[in-house]
Design an enzyme around this catalytic site. Structure first.
Site, PDB file in Angstrom:
ATOM      1  N   GLY A 117      35.287  -2.358   1.882  1.00 57.66           N
ATOM      2  CA  GLY A 117      35.016  -2.741   3.261  1.00 57.66           C
ATOM      3  C   GLY A 117      36.223  -2.587   4.160  1.00 57.66           C
ATOM      4  O   GLY A 117      36.110  -2.617   5.380  1.00 57.66           O
ATOM      5  N   ARG A 118      37.371  -2.479   3.530  1.00 55.78           N
ATOM      6  CA  ARG A 118      38.588  -2.360   4.341  1.00 55.78           C
ATOM      7  C   ARG A 118      39.686  -1.601   3.619  1.00 55.78           C
ATOM      8  O   ARG A 118      40.859  -1.716   3.946  1.00 55.78           O
ATOM      9  CB  ARG A 118      39.082  -3.731   4.706  1.00 55.78           C
ATOM     10  CG  ARG A 118      39.261  -4.608   3.471  1.00 55.78           C
ATOM     11  CD  ARG A 118      40.208  -5.650   3.739  1.00 55.78           C
ATOM     12  NE  ARG A 118      40.143  -6.688   2.736  1.00 55.78           N
ATOM     13  CZ  ARG A 118      40.865  -7.766   2.801  1.00 55.78           C
ATOM     14  NH1 ARG A 118      41.671  -7.936   3.804  1.00 55.78           N
ATOM     15  NH2 ARG A 118      40.770  -8.659   1.853  1.00 55.78           N
ATOM     16  N   LYS A 130      44.846  -0.288   1.643  1.00 57.01           N
ATOM     17  CA  LYS A 130      44.060  -1.504   1.936  1.00 57.01           C
ATOM     18  C   LYS A 130      44.377  -1.989   3.346  1.00 57.01           C
ATOM     19  O   LYS A 130      45.542  -2.145   3.688  1.00 57.01           O
ATOM     20  CB  LYS A 130      44.418  -2.575   0.895  1.00 57.01           C
ATOM     21  CG  LYS A 130      43.508  -3.780   0.888  1.00 57.01           C
ATOM     22  CD  LYS A 130      43.700  -4.568  -0.411  1.00 57.01           C
ATOM     23  CE  LYS A 130      42.918  -5.863  -0.418  1.00 57.01           C
ATOM     24  NZ  LYS A 130      43.111  -6.591  -1.688  1.00 57.01           N
ATOM     25  N   ARG A 185      48.108   0.618  -2.508  1.00 55.78           N
ATOM     26  CA  ARG A 185      47.956   0.193  -3.901  1.00 55.78           C
ATOM     27  C   ARG A 185      47.859   1.408  -4.812  1.00 55.78           C
ATOM     28  O   ARG A 185      47.225   2.408  -4.458  1.00 55.78           O
ATOM     29  CB  ARG A 185      46.680  -0.647  -3.998  1.00 55.78           C
ATOM     30  CG  ARG A 185      46.376  -1.141  -5.390  1.00 55.78           C
ATOM     31  CD  ARG A 185      45.402  -2.292  -5.352  1.00 55.78           C
ATOM     32  NE  ARG A 185      44.088  -1.883  -4.896  1.00 55.78           N
ATOM     33  CZ  ARG A 185      43.134  -2.754  -4.565  1.00 55.78           C
ATOM     34  NH1 ARG A 185      43.339  -4.054  -4.623  1.00 55.78           N
ATOM     35  NH2 ARG A 185      41.963  -2.327  -4.164  1.00 55.78           N
ATOM     36  N   ASP A 211      42.962  -6.812  -7.227  1.00 55.19           N
ATOM     37  CA  ASP A 211      42.484  -7.466  -6.004  1.00 55.19           C
ATOM     38  C   ASP A 211      43.049  -8.879  -5.862  1.00 55.19           C
ATOM     39  O   ASP A 211      42.415  -9.867  -6.234  1.00 55.19           O
ATOM     40  CB  ASP A 211      40.947  -7.508  -5.950  1.00 55.19           C
ATOM     41  CG  ASP A 211      40.432  -6.449  -4.980  1.00 55.19           C
ATOM     42  OD1 ASP A 211      41.215  -5.567  -4.587  1.00 55.19           O
ATOM     43  OD2 ASP A 211      39.247  -6.506  -4.609  1.00 55.19           O
ATOM     44  N   GLY A 245      37.506  -4.805   8.701  1.00 55.59           N
ATOM     45  CA  GLY A 245      38.168  -3.688   8.027  1.00 55.59           C
ATOM     46  C   GLY A 245      39.677  -3.808   7.930  1.00 55.59           C
ATOM     47  O   GLY A 245      40.350  -2.913   7.434  1.00 55.59           O
ATOM     48  N   GLY A 292      31.484  -2.930  -1.901  1.00 48.69           N
ATOM     49  CA  GLY A 292      32.120  -1.639  -1.611  1.00 48.69           C
ATOM     50  C   GLY A 292      33.422  -1.841  -0.873  1.00 48.69           C
ATOM     51  O   GLY A 292      33.775  -2.954  -0.495  1.00 48.69           O
ATOM     52  N   ASP A 328      33.398  -7.787  -9.013  1.00 47.86           N
ATOM     53  CA  ASP A 328      33.879  -6.673  -8.184  1.00 47.86           C
ATOM     54  C   ASP A 328      35.404  -6.657  -8.112  1.00 47.86           C
ATOM     55  O   ASP A 328      35.985  -5.705  -7.603  1.00 47.86           O
ATOM     56  CB  ASP A 328      33.292  -6.750  -6.767  1.00 47.86           C
ATOM     57  CG  ASP A 328      33.492  -8.111  -6.132  1.00 47.86           C
ATOM     58  OD1 ASP A 328      32.978  -9.094  -6.683  1.00 47.86           O
ATOM     59  OD2 ASP A 328      34.187  -8.192  -5.109  1.00 47.86           O
ATOM     60  N   ASN A 329      36.042  -7.700  -8.624  1.00 47.75           N
ATOM     61  CA  ASN A 329      37.508  -7.730  -8.645  1.00 47.75           C
ATOM     62  C   ASN A 329      38.048  -7.503 -10.054  1.00 47.75           C
ATOM     63  O   ASN A 329      39.239  -7.712 -10.298  1.00 47.75           O
ATOM     64  CB  ASN A 329      38.025  -9.059  -8.095  1.00 47.75           C
ATOM     65  CG  ASN A 329      37.757  -9.205  -6.606  1.00 47.75           C
ATOM     66  OD1 ASN A 329      37.577  -8.198  -5.914  1.00 47.75           O
ATOM     67  ND2 ASN A 329      37.710 -10.419  -6.120  1.00 47.75           N
TER      68      ASN A 329
HETATM   69  P1  AMP Z   1      37.525  -9.601  -1.686  1.00 52.94           P
HETATM   70  O1  AMP Z   1      37.162 -11.046  -1.632  1.00 52.94           O
HETATM   71  O2  AMP Z   1      38.795  -9.259  -0.923  1.00 52.94           O
HETATM   72  O3  AMP Z   1      37.543  -9.062  -3.058  1.00 52.94           O
HETATM   73  O4  AMP Z   1      36.386  -8.822  -0.877  1.00 52.94           O
HETATM   74  C1  AMP Z   1      35.015  -8.890  -1.166  1.00 52.94           C
HETATM   75  C2  AMP Z   1      34.282  -7.848  -0.340  1.00 52.94           C
HETATM   76  O5  AMP Z   1      34.459  -8.088   1.047  1.00 52.94           O
HETATM   77  C3  AMP Z   1      34.748  -6.432  -0.571  1.00 52.94           C
HETATM   78  O6  AMP Z   1      33.630  -5.586  -0.489  1.00 52.94           O
HETATM   79  C4  AMP Z   1      35.718  -6.204   0.542  1.00 52.94           C
HETATM   80  O7  AMP Z   1      35.879  -4.843   0.868  1.00 52.94           O
HETATM   81  C5  AMP Z   1      35.056  -6.967   1.674  1.00 52.94           C
HETATM   82  N1  AMP Z   1      36.021  -7.430   2.684  1.00 52.94           N
HETATM   83  C6  AMP Z   1      36.963  -8.391   2.542  1.00 52.94           C
HETATM   84  N2  AMP Z   1      37.657  -8.540   3.691  1.00 52.94           N
HETATM   85  C7  AMP Z   1      37.142  -7.654   4.569  1.00 52.94           C
HETATM   86  C8  AMP Z   1      37.440  -7.321   5.929  1.00 52.94           C
HETATM   87  N3  AMP Z   1      38.386  -7.948   6.618  1.00 52.94           N
HETATM   88  N4  AMP Z   1      36.700  -6.352   6.496  1.00 52.94           N
HETATM   89  C9  AMP Z   1      35.736  -5.714   5.826  1.00 52.94           C
HETATM   90  N5  AMP Z   1      35.409  -5.980   4.568  1.00 52.94           N
HETATM   91  C10 AMP Z   1      36.104  -6.942   3.933  1.00 52.94           C
HETATM   92 MG    MG Z   2      37.692  -7.425  -3.895  1.00 55.84          MG
END
Ligand code: AMP
Ligand code: MG
Length: 487
Positions: free
Chosen positions: A92-93, A113, A176, A262, A126, A90, A252-253
């Site tokens: 997350g940030r 983002k 974005r 992403d 976040g 989901g 998820d990307n």
């Molecule tokens: P990503 O590798 O950036 O595609 O992120 C994978 C998952 O981790 C996604 O659900 C992001 O929202 C979450 N995520 C990545 N970085 C952070 C962060 N600094 N704080 C909270 N969630 C994060």
């Molecule tokens: Mg991602």
């Protein structure tokens, strides 16, 4: 041209309700300031480029202010990460601030983002740091300029908010834009949590808003899946043809629209290397440059699995079978054009493969080779480029074959050849070290370098006066930079 308060919202995803996303307000950054804005992306919202310089712009995209019609939501999804299923991910940030439609009637998601914690932050804070926000901004706009389907980036807002990664950095936000932020992982989430009603609602939503033409087909869902397969095959063909390595092709990307999505530890190849791994944490090389092709299919199979409640397994398999041949056709078509060829011959595939093998063995710069090949006639160009190859005899043999192939291709002037080739072979590419220079300057408070680099990369095929330094191979320090996942 619109002022910032004249955007028109129509928040279709938010209307799907709480099973799909959660209302969360952005957490403001301290002392928000404009780092860089994309005029081309602003034009997608009909925004007057001058508004980027106004204080309210940094306040809006730094999380301090919100339009009355915005409905900030964190989306829920899951996904396969490095081959294993993670049941809940989901936003997350990041937050979907809302959907804006422009005068042409196009809808654009505004996604902020780095906007703070959400129910999906898990162990994260976040936040996004300036470094990764700049990389996402530059990549989005550079890929678009190369003709590669991608999400877009409106701006980066910097701040004084401290954020901890390997060391203390500063928080930033990137705004974005995309027609949708729905990922393969959205479908997987509702499939694996066994929520057939929501899954049907999501599928209808995507079909109605993003694949309306598939409604006309006898099996609309299948037609939509086929279209997703086709778009992914085309997108990945473009990545391979231009040397783009995504780095984190988790489901998820992967966008449901077949756009690059992403950005993390991505890289464009400097020297050609089929085995290149841009993600420092990818120890097995699952997402190495050449593996992107089969991984594209793997990801589509993961999506297909999530669609089994609606489409028969046989039909899904048949649609998946389209991926490789379509990929190969697009890829070969692009590579022919990069070689300056206007016709197709049976043996072109081996002509391309032969060249790549030679480039691999000699560490030849992938971007500059093709650009220089178009500078002159085939005969003069190969004579000059030969010095870059260790296996000169091998290159000579390839060059003879290439010259003969060019001679059979057609009768055109050198001017026509150059024009045609330069239109598909960029002079400027987002090399990691160029991004790194812009990041170092921006971290020291100087945004002139990122703005200049963004400008240069927005016209990658056009030679620009005084910009020679952006069209060079990396210096020693800039080769094989380690880009971590901690963004
Ligand atoms: P990503 O590798 O950036 O595609 O992120 C994978 C998952 O981790 C996604 O659900 C992001 O929202 C979450 N995520 C990545 N970085 C952070 C962060 N600094 N704080 C909270 N969630 C994060
Ligand atoms: Mg991602």
């Amino acid at each position: 041209m619109k002022a910032l308060d004249e955007l028109t919202f129509d928040n279709r995803f938010a209307r799907l309700g709480d099973a799909f996303s959660t209302h969360v307000l952005p957490e403001p950054l301290d002392e928000p300031r404009l780092v860089v804005a994309s005029k081309a992306a602003m034009a997608l919202l009909d925004l007057d480029p001058a508004v980027a310089e106004t204080p309210v712009f940094a306040e809006l995209f730094g999380g301090h202010k919100l339009w009355a019609e915005a409905e900030p939501r964190a989306m829920v999804y899951s996904g396969h990460q490095f081959g294993g299923y993670t049941p809940q991910l989901g936003d997350g940030r990041g937050l979907l601030l809302g959907e804006v439609y422009n005068e042409a009637g196009e809808h654009w998601d505004l996604h902020l983002k780095g906007a703070g914690m959400t129910p999906y932050s898990r162990m994260g804070d976040g936040r996004a740091v300036l470094r990764s926000s700049i990389r996402e901004f530059l990549a989005s706009e550079a890929l678009h300029a190369l003709g590669i389907p991608t999400s877009r980036a409106l701006c980066v807002i910097g701040s004084s908010t401290p954020v901890w990664r390997e060391k203390q950095e500063r928080g930033a936000m990137v705004l974005r834009l995309a027609h949708s932020h729905i990922r393969f992982g959205h479908f997987e989430y509702f499939y694996y949590t066994k929520k057939p009603e929501q899954q049907a609602e999501l599928t209808e939503h995507v079909l109605n808003l993003h694949y309306p033409e598939c409604r006309e087909q006898p099996e609309p869902y299948l037609a939509m899946f086929r279209e997703i397969v086709e778009r992914n095959a085309e997108m990945i063909a473009k990545w391979q043809a231009y040397g783009f390595c995504h780095g984190v092709m988790n489901t998820d990307n992967m966008s449901i629209l077949g756009i690059t999505f992403d950005f993390g530890p991505f890289a464009f190849l400097d020297d050609f290397d089929a085995h290149f791994i841009c993600n420092h944490s990818d120890h097995e090389g699952r997402y190495s440059f050449s593996n992107q092709v089969p991984i594209g299919q793997w990801n589509l199979s993961a999506l297909a699995q999530a669609l089994t409640p609606f489409i028969s397994v046989d039909a899904l398999k048949e649609a998946l079978g389209l991926y490789l041949p379509l990929y190969q056709a697009h890829y070969l078509d692009l590579m022919r054009r990069r070689l300056g060829l206007t016709t197709a011959e049976e043996d072109d595939q081996t002509l391309v493969e032969g060249l790549l093998k030679l480039m691999q063995n000699s560490g030849v710069d992938y971007t500059l080779f093709f650009r220089r090949l178009g500078d002159e006639s085939a005969t003069l160009a190969v004579a000059r480029l030969r010095d870059d190859f260790v296996d000169m005899a091998g290159f000579d043999a390839w060059a003879e074959r290439y010259k003969a192939r060019v001679a059979r291709d057609g009768d055109y002037t050198q001017e026509q050849r150059r024009e045609r080739m330069h239109a598909v072979n960029p002079l400027y590419i987002l090399r990691n070290y160029l991004a790194q220079n812009a990041i170092a300057a921006a971290e020291a408070g100087d945004y002139s370098e990122i703005r200049r680099l963004h400008e240069v990369l927005s016209k990658p095929f056009e030679e620009q006066a005084g910009m020679e330094q952006y069209a060079q191979r990396p210096p020693d320090w800039g080769k094989h930079l380690e880009i971590s996942c901690s963004s």
